[in-house]
Design a protein around this motif. Structure first.
Motif, PDB file in Angstrom:
ATOM      1  N   LEU A 105       0.818  -1.093   0.051  1.00 40.65           N
ATOM      2  CA  LEU A 105      -0.096   0.019  -0.111  1.00 40.65           C
ATOM      3  C   LEU A 105       0.915   1.267   0.086  1.00 40.65           C
ATOM      4  O   LEU A 105       0.346   2.262   0.511  1.00 40.65           O
ATOM      5  N   SER A 106       2.125   1.070  -0.673  1.00 37.51           N
ATOM      6  CA  SER A 106       3.043   2.263  -0.478  1.00 37.51           C
ATOM      7  C   SER A 106       2.808   3.308  -1.565  1.00 37.51           C
ATOM      8  O   SER A 106       3.445   4.434  -1.599  1.00 37.51           O
ATOM      9  N   GLY A 107       2.047   2.983  -2.554  1.00 36.70           N
ATOM     10  CA  GLY A 107       1.613   4.024  -3.504  1.00 36.70           C
ATOM     11  C   GLY A 107       1.154   3.410  -5.106  1.00 36.70           C
ATOM     12  O   GLY A 107       0.301   3.826  -5.284  1.00 36.70           O
ATOM     13  N   PRO A 108       2.085   2.626  -5.337  1.00 43.22           N
ATOM     14  CA  PRO A 108       1.743   2.388  -6.826  1.00 43.22           C
ATOM     15  C   PRO A 108       0.569   1.243  -6.868  1.00 43.22           C
ATOM     16  O   PRO A 108       0.555   0.479  -5.905  1.00 43.22           O
ATOM     17  N   SER A 109      -0.402   1.512  -7.493  1.00 41.20           N
ATOM     18  CA  SER A 109      -1.581   0.717  -7.483  1.00 41.20           C
ATOM     19  C   SER A 109      -1.455  -0.712  -7.921  1.00 41.20           C
ATOM     20  O   SER A 109      -2.071  -1.730  -7.620  1.00 41.20           O
ATOM     21  N   ASN A 110      -0.072  -0.871  -8.924  1.00 37.56           N
ATOM     22  CA  ASN A 110       0.111  -2.342  -9.245  1.00 37.56           C
ATOM     23  C   ASN A 110       0.659  -3.250  -7.923  1.00 37.56           C
ATOM     24  O   ASN A 110       1.000  -4.263  -8.270  1.00 37.56           O
ATOM     25  N   LEU A 111       1.176  -2.802  -7.020  1.00 37.28           N
ATOM     26  CA  LEU A 111       1.534  -3.289  -5.807  1.00 37.28           C
ATOM     27  C   LEU A 111       0.268  -4.054  -5.074  1.00 37.28           C
ATOM     28  O   LEU A 111       0.453  -4.707  -4.043  1.00 37.28           O
ATOM     29  N   VAL A 112      -0.868  -3.598  -5.027  1.00 40.81           N
ATOM     30  CA  VAL A 112      -2.048  -3.903  -4.460  1.00 40.81           C
ATOM     31  C   VAL A 112      -2.477  -5.249  -4.694  1.00 40.81           C
ATOM     32  O   VAL A 112      -2.580  -5.646  -5.882  1.00 40.81           O
ATOM     33  N   ASP A 113      -2.617  -5.993  -3.693  1.00 39.19           N
ATOM     34  CA  ASP A 113      -3.179  -7.496  -3.830  1.00 39.19           C
ATOM     35  C   ASP A 113      -4.785  -7.643  -4.183  1.00 39.19           C
ATOM     36  O   ASP A 113      -5.289  -8.603  -4.605  1.00 39.19           O
ATOM     37  N   TYR A 114      -5.561  -7.085  -3.371  1.00 46.61           N
ATOM     38  CA  TYR A 114      -6.997  -6.852  -3.382  1.00 46.61           C
ATOM     39  C   TYR A 114      -7.496  -5.520  -3.742  1.00 46.61           C
ATOM     40  O   TYR A 114      -7.236  -4.627  -2.883  1.00 46.61           O
ATOM     41  N   TRP A 115      -8.739  -5.630  -4.326  1.00 41.88           N
ATOM     42  CA  TRP A 115      -9.122  -4.440  -4.555  1.00 41.88           C
ATOM     43  C   TRP A 115     -10.879  -4.638  -4.148  1.00 41.88           C
ATOM     44  O   TRP A 115     -11.599  -5.782  -4.496  1.00 41.88           O
ATOM     45  N   GLY A 116     -11.511  -3.523  -3.714  1.00 46.44           N
ATOM     46  CA  GLY A 116     -12.945  -3.439  -3.731  1.00 46.44           C
ATOM     47  C   GLY A 116     -13.422  -3.164  -4.932  1.00 46.44           C
ATOM     48  O   GLY A 116     -12.816  -2.968  -6.097  1.00 46.44           O
ATOM     49  N   GLN A 117     -15.080  -3.114  -5.107  1.00 41.73           N
ATOM     50  CA  GLN A 117     -15.568  -2.806  -6.536  1.00 41.73           C
ATOM     51  C   GLN A 117     -15.634  -1.511  -6.659  1.00 41.73           C
ATOM     52  O   GLN A 117     -16.010  -1.029  -7.847  1.00 41.73           O
ATOM     53  N   GLY A 118     -15.608  -0.456  -5.843  1.00 42.57           N
ATOM     54  CA  GLY A 118     -15.050   1.141  -5.996  1.00 42.57           C
ATOM     55  C   GLY A 118     -16.684   1.686  -5.527  1.00 42.57           C
ATOM     56  O   GLY A 118     -17.740   0.912  -5.487  1.00 42.57           O
ATOM     57  N   THR A 119     -16.669   3.010  -5.091  1.00 35.95           N
ATOM     58  CA  THR A 119     -17.718   3.791  -4.559  1.00 35.95           C
ATOM     59  C   THR A 119     -17.467   5.265  -5.256  1.00 35.95           C
ATOM     60  O   THR A 119     -16.534   5.642  -4.897  1.00 35.95           O
ATOM     61  N   GLN A 120     -18.601   5.688  -5.912  1.00 37.80           N
ATOM     62  CA  GLN A 120     -18.497   6.947  -6.379  1.00 37.80           C
ATOM     63  C   GLN A 120     -18.756   8.205  -5.536  1.00 37.80           C
ATOM     64  O   GLN A 120     -19.572   8.114  -4.684  1.00 37.80           O
ATOM     65  N   VAL A 121     -17.607   8.959  -5.527  1.00 38.73           N
ATOM     66  CA  VAL A 121     -17.666  10.183  -4.731  1.00 38.73           C
ATOM     67  C   VAL A 121     -17.891  11.436  -5.615  1.00 38.73           C
ATOM     68  O   VAL A 121     -16.812  11.676  -6.469  1.00 38.73           O
ATOM     69  N   THR A 122     -18.732  12.233  -5.536  1.00 39.85           N
ATOM     70  CA  THR A 122     -18.835  13.456  -6.310  1.00 39.85           C
ATOM     71  C   THR A 122     -18.988  14.587  -5.456  1.00 39.85           C
ATOM     72  O   THR A 122     -19.825  14.726  -4.665  1.00 39.85           O
ATOM     73  N   VAL A 123     -18.197  15.730  -5.710  1.00 45.44           N
ATOM     74  CA  VAL A 123     -18.171  16.795  -4.853  1.00 45.44           C
ATOM     75  C   VAL A 123     -18.688  18.221  -5.890  1.00 45.44           C
ATOM     76  O   VAL A 123     -17.777  18.471  -7.197  1.00 45.44           O
ATOM     77  N   SER A 124     -19.705  18.660  -5.769  1.00 48.67           N
ATOM     78  CA  SER A 124     -20.212  19.876  -6.707  1.00 48.67           C
ATOM     79  C   SER A 124     -19.525  20.830  -6.275  1.00 48.67           C
ATOM     80  O   SER A 124     -19.432  21.283  -4.821  1.00 48.67           O
ATOM     81  N   SER A 125     -19.143  22.048  -6.979  1.00 51.61           N
ATOM     82  CA  SER A 125     -18.861  23.196  -6.694  1.00 51.61           C
ATOM     83  C   SER A 125     -19.794  24.327  -6.383  1.00 51.61           C
ATOM     84  O   SER A 125     -21.155  24.159  -6.934  1.00 51.61           O
TER      85      SER A 125
END
Length: 125
Positions: A105-125
């Motif tokens: 978890l040091s930074g590069p995404s290719n080192l990650v072993d497991y991923w979740g499905q993702g959740t959308q965050v939207t910030v309106s101005s």
């Protein structure tokens, strides 16, 4: 194996707050380093924050330092990302990540072993 399920995304106005949750399951979930990455449209997935399996070490991207806080609850096998003072540039799909080592978890995404499905965050101005 580790399974990750995120929740807590949504739409918020600039300056607002959201808390993301990531529930982990699996034989080695409690000993995994965990963290969050995000990916905005047309951009590469980037590191946001990480926490060691003991909870004693944390790391943050410069862009979120002082605004985001990562924490974990071992009893619930859950990691949280508290996001305050949100900005439109924080808009992205946020992914929970887990790794067998702190280096995963040091930074590069290719080192990650497991991923979740993702959740959308939207910030309106």
């Amino acid at each position: 194996q580790v399974q990750l399920v995120e929740s807590g995304g949504g739409l918020v106005q600039a300056g607002g707050s959201l808390r993301l949750s990531c529930a982990a399951s699996g034989r080695t979930a409690s000993r995994a380093a965990m963290g969050w990455f995000r990916q905005a449209p047309g951009k590469e997935r980037e590191f946001v924050a990480a926490i060691s399996w003991t909870g004693g070490s944390t790391n943050y991207a410069d862009s979120v330092k002082g605004r985001f806080t990562i924490a974990r609850d071992h009893a619930k096998n859950t990691v949280y990302l508290q996001m305050n003072s949100l900005k439109p540039e924080d808009t992205a799909v946020y992914y929970c990540a887990a790794g067998a080592t702190w280096g995963s978890l040091s930074g590069p995404s290719n080192l990650v072993d497991y991923w979740g499905q993702g959740t959308q965050v939207t910030v309106s101005s």
